[in-house]
Scaffold this motif. Structure first.
Motif, mmCIF file in Angstrom:
data_model
loop_
_atom_site.group_PDB
_atom_site.id
_atom_site.type_symbol
_atom_site.label_atom_id
_atom_site.label_comp_id
_atom_site.label_asym_id
_atom_site.label_seq_id
_atom_site.Cartn_x
_atom_site.Cartn_y
_atom_site.Cartn_z
ATOM 1 N N GLY A 23 -22.041 5.021 104.858
ATOM 2 C CA GLY A 23 -21.288 6.265 104.885
ATOM 3 C C GLY A 23 -20.696 6.576 106.248
ATOM 4 O O GLY A 23 -20.551 5.700 107.101
ATOM 5 N N THR A 24 -20.367 7.849 106.454
ATOM 6 C CA THR A 24 -19.783 8.326 107.712
ATOM 7 C C THR A 24 -20.412 9.678 108.035
ATOM 8 O O THR A 24 -21.280 10.161 107.310
ATOM 9 N N LEU A 25 -19.903 10.289 109.074
ATOM 10 C CA LEU A 25 -20.324 11.653 109.430
ATOM 11 C C LEU A 25 -19.274 12.653 108.977
ATOM 12 O O LEU A 25 -19.028 13.658 109.626
ATOM 13 N N GLY A 26 -18.642 12.362 107.853
ATOM 14 C CA GLY A 26 -17.630 13.248 107.278
ATOM 15 C C GLY A 26 -16.212 12.757 107.457
ATOM 16 O O GLY A 26 -15.285 13.304 106.877
ATOM 17 N N GLY A 27 -16.024 11.704 108.263
ATOM 18 C CA GLY A 27 -14.699 11.146 108.513
ATOM 19 C C GLY A 27 -14.431 9.933 107.646
ATOM 20 O O GLY A 27 -15.033 9.765 106.586
ATOM 21 N N ARG A 28 -13.550 9.051 108.132
ATOM 22 C CA ARG A 28 -13.118 7.910 107.331
ATOM 23 C C ARG A 28 -13.883 6.620 107.606
ATOM 24 O O ARG A 28 -14.038 5.799 106.707
ATOM 25 N N GLU A 29 -14.316 6.401 108.851
ATOM 26 C CA GLU A 29 -14.852 5.093 109.195
ATOM 27 C C GLU A 29 -16.223 5.174 109.852
ATOM 28 O O GLU A 29 -16.600 6.204 110.403
ATOM 29 N N SER A 30 -16.916 4.033 109.801
ATOM 30 C CA SER A 30 -18.173 3.863 110.529
ATOM 31 C C SER A 30 -18.299 2.398 110.906
ATOM 32 O O SER A 30 -17.681 1.522 110.293
ATOM 33 N N LEU A 31 -19.107 2.144 111.919
ATOM 34 C CA LEU A 31 -19.300 0.805 112.441
ATOM 35 C C LEU A 31 -20.754 0.658 112.852
ATOM 36 O O LEU A 31 -21.249 1.456 113.656
ATOM 37 N N ALA A 32 -21.456 -0.320 112.290
ATOM 38 C CA ALA A 32 -22.836 -0.585 112.693
ATOM 39 C C ALA A 32 -22.835 -1.568 113.850
ATOM 40 O O ALA A 32 -22.040 -2.507 113.871
ATOM 41 N N THR A 33 -23.716 -1.346 114.831
ATOM 42 C CA THR A 33 -23.762 -2.211 116.011
ATOM 43 C C THR A 33 -25.108 -2.890 116.229
ATOM 44 O O THR A 33 -25.171 -3.878 116.936
ATOM 45 N N ASP A 78 -17.027 8.284 112.280
ATOM 46 C CA ASP A 78 -16.070 9.382 112.422
ATOM 47 C C ASP A 78 -16.652 10.666 111.840
ATOM 48 O O ASP A 78 -17.321 10.643 110.802
ATOM 49 N N THR A 79 -16.346 11.767 112.508
ATOM 50 C CA THR A 79 -16.715 13.082 111.993
ATOM 51 C C THR A 79 -15.525 13.653 111.222
ATOM 52 O O THR A 79 -14.408 13.131 111.290
ATOM 53 N N ALA A 80 -15.745 14.751 110.530
ATOM 54 C CA ALA A 80 -14.671 15.397 109.768
ATOM 55 C C ALA A 80 -13.547 15.878 110.682
ATOM 56 O O ALA A 80 -12.385 15.935 110.273
ATOM 57 N N SER A 81 -13.874 16.193 111.941
ATOM 58 C CA SER A 81 -12.856 16.680 112.881
ATOM 59 C C SER A 81 -12.126 15.547 113.603
ATOM 60 O O SER A 81 -11.270 15.802 114.445
ATOM 61 N N GLY A 82 -12.476 14.286 113.285
ATOM 62 C CA GLY A 82 -11.793 13.145 113.884
ATOM 63 C C GLY A 82 -12.444 12.603 115.143
ATOM 64 O O GLY A 82 -11.931 11.666 115.754
ATOM 65 N N GLU A 83 -13.567 13.173 115.543
ATOM 66 C CA GLU A 83 -14.289 12.643 116.692
ATOM 67 C C GLU A 83 -15.096 11.420 116.259
ATOM 68 O O GLU A 83 -15.334 11.208 115.072
ATOM 69 N N GLU A 84 -15.507 10.611 117.228
ATOM 70 C CA GLU A 84 -16.333 9.434 116.966
ATOM 71 C C GLU A 84 -17.679 9.660 117.638
ATOM 72 O O GLU A 84 -17.752 9.780 118.864
ATOM 73 N N HIS A 85 -18.744 9.721 116.838
ATOM 74 C CA HIS A 85 -20.073 10.014 117.373
ATOM 75 C C HIS A 85 -21.025 8.845 117.126
ATOM 76 O O HIS A 85 -20.886 8.113 116.150
#
Length: 185
Positions: free
Chosen positions: A94-104, A117-124
């Motif tokens: 999943g994501t934090l409300g945004g479009r993308e996620s990346l596992a490291t 990505d968060t819903a506001s477009g930030e990357e956390h």
């Protein structure tokens, strides 16, 4: 356990993928030991698993000592999603409300870290465990990523601070700590 294929002389990874009806990317995701798909050898054992989330591309899969595999896949829309594969089951983290996620990274407890990505477009930075993605936040900026996690659950990564400077952090016990600088920004 997922099925395996033992490479015979003259076989290619693309031929093996076609024979099992999976993509080369899925085979590479399930077999992180394959650094170059042109370099497989007779008697190599290859795990056959459709780890591609419908993907045209899989990014940087890692495997822990329990055989769990994490990575990120292009789900066909051009957006990457973090995944966890274990025991024959593929899970979109999943994501934090945004479009993308990346596992490291993944530890032997099955905890996965990365960026979402968060819903506001930030990357956390995030921590995923037991089916839940937790937002680790940032050091006051809009961008951050968790890069590695150890067996104690301590997480390191980087984040922008409120001034926009990139800073290293340690996250442990629910707190993100700025590791400071060596005299620069």
């Amino acid at each position: 356990d997922p099925p395996t294929h033992v490479v015979a002389a003259g076989e290619t990874l693309s031929g093996i993928a076609q024979g099992y009806g999976v993509t080369v990317q899925a085979l590479r995701a399930a077999n992180p030991q394959i650094r170059d798909p042109r370099l497989i050898h007779p008697r190599d054992a290859i795990v056959i698993s459709p780890i591609d989330l419908g993907a045209s591309w899989v990014r940087d899969p890692l495997i822990n000592n329990r055989g769990q595999i994490e990575g990120a896949a292009d789900g066909g829309s051009g957006d990457f999603r973090a995944f966890l594969w274990q025991g024959g089951t593929l899970t979109d983290l999943g994501t934090l409300g945004g479009r993308e996620s990346l596992a490291t990274d993944i530890n032997d407890r099955g905890q996965v870290v990365g960026q979402a990505d968060t819903a506001s477009g930030e990357e956390h930075a995030f921590l995923w465990q037991d089916g839940t993605m937790t937002d680790l936040g940032t050091l006051g900026g809009k961008h951050g990523i968790a890069v590695a996690i150890n067996e104690r659950g301590q997480i390191v990564g980087w984040s922008d601070d409120a001034a926009g400077d990139r800073r290293a952090f340690l996250w442990q016990d629910g707190t993100m700590t700025d590791l400071g600088t060596l005299g620069g920004n």
